[in-house]
Design a protein around this motif. Structure first.
Motif, PDB file in Angstrom:
ATOM      1  N   SER A 135       0.819  -1.211   0.000  1.00  0.00           N
ATOM      2  CA  SER A 135       0.000   0.000   0.000  1.00  0.00           C
ATOM      3  C   SER A 135       0.855   1.264   0.000  1.00  0.00           C
ATOM      4  O   SER A 135       0.392   2.325  -0.429  1.00  0.00           O
ATOM      5  CB  SER A 135      -0.941   0.008   1.212  1.00  0.00           C
ATOM      6  OG  SER A 135      -0.226   0.192   2.431  1.00  0.00           O
ATOM      7  N   ILE A 136       2.098   1.151   0.448  1.00  0.00           N
ATOM      8  CA  ILE A 136       2.966   2.329   0.488  1.00  0.00           C
ATOM      9  C   ILE A 136       3.361   2.769  -0.927  1.00  0.00           C
ATOM     10  O   ILE A 136       3.136   3.928  -1.294  1.00  0.00           O
ATOM     11  CB  ILE A 136       4.203   2.063   1.372  1.00  0.00           C
ATOM     12  CG1 ILE A 136       3.753   1.806   2.812  1.00  0.00           C
ATOM     13  CG2 ILE A 136       5.178   3.243   1.305  1.00  0.00           C
ATOM     14  CD1 ILE A 136       4.856   1.311   3.725  1.00  0.00           C
ATOM     15  N   THR A 167      -5.170  -0.493   1.583  1.00  0.00           N
ATOM     16  CA  THR A 167      -4.701   0.581   0.704  1.00  0.00           C
ATOM     17  C   THR A 167      -5.338   1.915   1.071  1.00  0.00           C
ATOM     18  O   THR A 167      -4.670   2.946   1.100  1.00  0.00           O
ATOM     19  CB  THR A 167      -5.020   0.244  -0.763  1.00  0.00           C
ATOM     20  OG1 THR A 167      -4.332  -0.961  -1.134  1.00  0.00           O
ATOM     21  CG2 THR A 167      -4.573   1.364  -1.695  1.00  0.00           C
ATOM     22  N   GLY A 168      -6.619   1.908   1.364  1.00  0.00           N
ATOM     23  CA  GLY A 168      -7.307   3.137   1.705  1.00  0.00           C
ATOM     24  C   GLY A 168      -6.742   3.792   2.951  1.00  0.00           C
ATOM     25  O   GLY A 168      -6.615   5.029   3.015  1.00  0.00           O
ATOM     26  N   PHE A 169      -6.385   2.989   3.942  1.00  0.00           N
ATOM     27  CA  PHE A 169      -5.816   3.525   5.180  1.00  0.00           C
ATOM     28  C   PHE A 169      -4.518   4.274   4.897  1.00  0.00           C
ATOM     29  O   PHE A 169      -4.335   5.416   5.327  1.00  0.00           O
ATOM     30  CB  PHE A 169      -5.558   2.371   6.155  1.00  0.00           C
ATOM     31  CG  PHE A 169      -4.940   2.797   7.459  1.00  0.00           C
ATOM     32  CD1 PHE A 169      -5.726   3.175   8.533  1.00  0.00           C
ATOM     33  CD2 PHE A 169      -3.558   2.815   7.614  1.00  0.00           C
ATOM     34  CE1 PHE A 169      -5.156   3.572   9.739  1.00  0.00           C
ATOM     35  CE2 PHE A 169      -2.976   3.211   8.805  1.00  0.00           C
ATOM     36  CZ  PHE A 169      -3.772   3.584   9.879  1.00  0.00           C
ATOM     37  N   ILE A 218     -10.466  12.237  -5.989  1.00  0.00           N
ATOM     38  CA  ILE A 218     -11.076  11.026  -5.440  1.00  0.00           C
ATOM     39  C   ILE A 218     -10.138   9.858  -5.707  1.00  0.00           C
ATOM     40  O   ILE A 218      -9.698   9.643  -6.841  1.00  0.00           O
ATOM     41  CB  ILE A 218     -12.461  10.733  -6.057  1.00  0.00           C
ATOM     42  CG1 ILE A 218     -13.461  11.831  -5.687  1.00  0.00           C
ATOM     43  CG2 ILE A 218     -12.971   9.379  -5.569  1.00  0.00           C
ATOM     44  CD1 ILE A 218     -14.874  11.565  -6.180  1.00  0.00           C
ATOM     45  N   PHE A 219      -9.833   9.117  -4.650  1.00  0.00           N
ATOM     46  CA  PHE A 219      -9.013   7.920  -4.754  1.00  0.00           C
ATOM     47  C   PHE A 219      -9.898   6.732  -4.364  1.00  0.00           C
ATOM     48  O   PHE A 219     -10.283   6.585  -3.207  1.00  0.00           O
ATOM     49  CB  PHE A 219      -7.804   7.998  -3.816  1.00  0.00           C
ATOM     50  CG  PHE A 219      -6.888   9.166  -4.107  1.00  0.00           C
ATOM     51  CD1 PHE A 219      -5.796   9.011  -4.942  1.00  0.00           C
ATOM     52  CD2 PHE A 219      -7.128  10.414  -3.553  1.00  0.00           C
ATOM     53  CE1 PHE A 219      -4.950  10.085  -5.217  1.00  0.00           C
ATOM     54  CE2 PHE A 219      -6.295  11.497  -3.807  1.00  0.00           C
ATOM     55  CZ  PHE A 219      -5.203  11.323  -4.649  1.00  0.00           C
ATOM     56  N   ASN A 220     -10.229   5.905  -5.344  1.00  0.00           N
ATOM     57  CA  ASN A 220     -11.120   4.783  -5.067  1.00  0.00           C
ATOM     58  C   ASN A 220     -10.344   3.487  -4.876  1.00  0.00           C
ATOM     59  O   ASN A 220      -9.471   3.148  -5.667  1.00  0.00           O
ATOM     60  CB  ASN A 220     -12.120   4.586  -6.209  1.00  0.00           C
ATOM     61  CG  ASN A 220     -12.997   3.371  -5.954  1.00  0.00           C
ATOM     62  OD1 ASN A 220     -13.596   3.238  -4.892  1.00  0.00           O
ATOM     63  ND2 ASN A 220     -13.046   2.449  -6.909  1.00  0.00           N
ATOM     64  N   LEU A 244      -7.911   2.959  -7.913  1.00  0.00           N
ATOM     65  CA  LEU A 244      -6.853   2.026  -7.547  1.00  0.00           C
ATOM     66  C   LEU A 244      -7.352   0.590  -7.438  1.00  0.00           C
ATOM     67  O   LEU A 244      -6.559  -0.316  -7.159  1.00  0.00           O
ATOM     68  CB  LEU A 244      -6.233   2.454  -6.204  1.00  0.00           C
ATOM     69  CG  LEU A 244      -5.634   3.865  -6.183  1.00  0.00           C
ATOM     70  CD1 LEU A 244      -5.269   4.251  -4.757  1.00  0.00           C
ATOM     71  CD2 LEU A 244      -4.409   3.939  -7.086  1.00  0.00           C
ATOM     72  N   ALA A 245      -8.635   0.376  -7.649  1.00  0.00           N
ATOM     73  CA  ALA A 245      -9.191  -0.963  -7.561  1.00  0.00           C
ATOM     74  C   ALA A 245      -8.764  -1.786  -8.777  1.00  0.00           C
ATOM     75  O   ALA A 245      -8.411  -1.246  -9.822  1.00  0.00           O
ATOM     76  CB  ALA A 245     -10.712  -0.895  -7.481  1.00  0.00           C
ATOM     77  N   SER A 246      -8.793  -3.100  -8.626  1.00  0.00           N
ATOM     78  CA  SER A 246      -8.432  -3.969  -9.742  1.00  0.00           C
ATOM     79  C   SER A 246      -9.449  -3.794 -10.868  1.00  0.00           C
ATOM     80  O   SER A 246     -10.610  -3.438 -10.632  1.00  0.00           O
ATOM     81  CB  SER A 246      -8.386  -5.428  -9.291  1.00  0.00           C
ATOM     82  OG  SER A 246      -9.613  -5.815  -8.685  1.00  0.00           O
TER      83      SER A 246
END
Length: 301
Positions: A135-136, A167-169, A218-220, A244-246
């Motif tokens: 996630s980093i 990832t959201g965190f 917006i980051f999804n 960012l989702a698959s």
């Protein structure tokens, strides 16, 4: 050490090079397929062609992060342009029952042939030790895209992060560190408190329409349709969406384009922006699991 363990690596990108180096360092016997165009060949690994004989000797089979498609075709960045690497059902049947297949994520095709042949399948991106570390570089890559594609600063921008998983965190905390006004969409009431303690501004995903009009970014991270045409109709035309989702993501990209809203599907950022780090993360997880299995066998003996 992995002395005596025979590992076959099929295709992949720069991340697999780190995996190969790590396995060789631990004295595993490593055969690689689909690395013909490399200028600097991984020392200690043996270049092979895909065959039933090769797979019949494998204790471990390592596939790319994206595994293979629904026909068994494997992405191989360093393969000859006229070479196609395909894990057919016939070839998979040659794998010993004790073999373990490692990949990032598996599509139904791969899951099915593993089930048919009673082969253990490990999807690394489902594991916390991979996903949390991954996630980093994902967050760093998303920030890079936001800076490149917009004409405003992240500082003081209103940034919505959809989903507060692994990832959201990290995405939310990174944006917070850059001075953004971070608002997080969560699915459950109990996540409201967790986000609030982090200093974020949480809201339920069902209320996204109320917040979308204020968003600059917006980051999804939610892998289902959430940024619908109805949501997009409320957004500013200069907003920027990074999904960012698959694939296929959670955004109505067709309607976003129609409205003039820039929206980008960006899965797999670790392998793009930080392949070395992403490869080390994957290698460490694989080695940890293999060494753990060896220790378990040794204790039973």
């Amino acid at each position: 050490m992995l002395t005596g363990v025979r590992i076959v690596v099929l295709g992949g990108d720069a991340r697999q090079l780190e995996v190969i180096h790590r396995c060789v360092e631990l004295d595993a016997s490593v055969s690689i397929v689909g690395f013909d165009t490399l200028e600097h060949f991984p020392e200690g690994a043996v270049k092979e062609t895909l065959s039933d004989q090769l797979l019949s000797t494998a204790d471990v089979l390592i596939l790319p992060v994206v595994g293979c498609d629904d026909s068994g075709n494997i992405q191989a960045k360093y393969a000859d342009s006229d070479t196609t690497i395909t894990l057919t059902a016939k070839l998979a049947a040659e794998l010993p029952e004790h073999c373990t297949i490692f990949t990032g994520m598996a599509k139904p095709y791969l899951k099915e042939i593993c089930k048919q042949n009673r082969i253990r399948l490990i999807e690394l991106l489902d594991r916390d030790d991979v996903a949390i570390h991954n996630s980093i570089p994902t967050a760093e890559g998303a920030i890079m895209l936001a800076i490149q594609q917009t004409d405003f600063t992240i500082h003081n921008s209103v940034a919505l992060v959809l989903g507060l998983g692994r990832t959201g965190f990290t995405m939310a905390k990174t944006l917070q560190g850059l001075g953004a006004d971070v608002r997080v969409a969560v699915r459950r009431e109990e996540d409201i408190a967790r986000a609030s303690v982090m200093g974020l501004k949480p809201f339920l995903t069902r209320d996204l329409e109320k917040h979308a009009g204020q968003a600059d970014l917006i980051f999804n991270t939610i892998p289902s349709m959430i940024i619908t045409a109805q949501i997009l109709s409320k957004m500013k035309s200069k907003s920027f969406i990074i999904d960012l989702a698959s694939a296929p993501g959670g955004t109505d990209f067709r309607y976003a384009e129609k409205r003039g809203i820039q929206a980008m599907l960006a899965p797999g950022l670790p392998g793009i922006v930080a392949p070395k780090t992403a490869g080390v993360i994957i290698a460490n997880s694989i080695v940890k699991l293999l060494l753990g299995e060896q220790n378990d066998r040794g204790n039973k003996q």
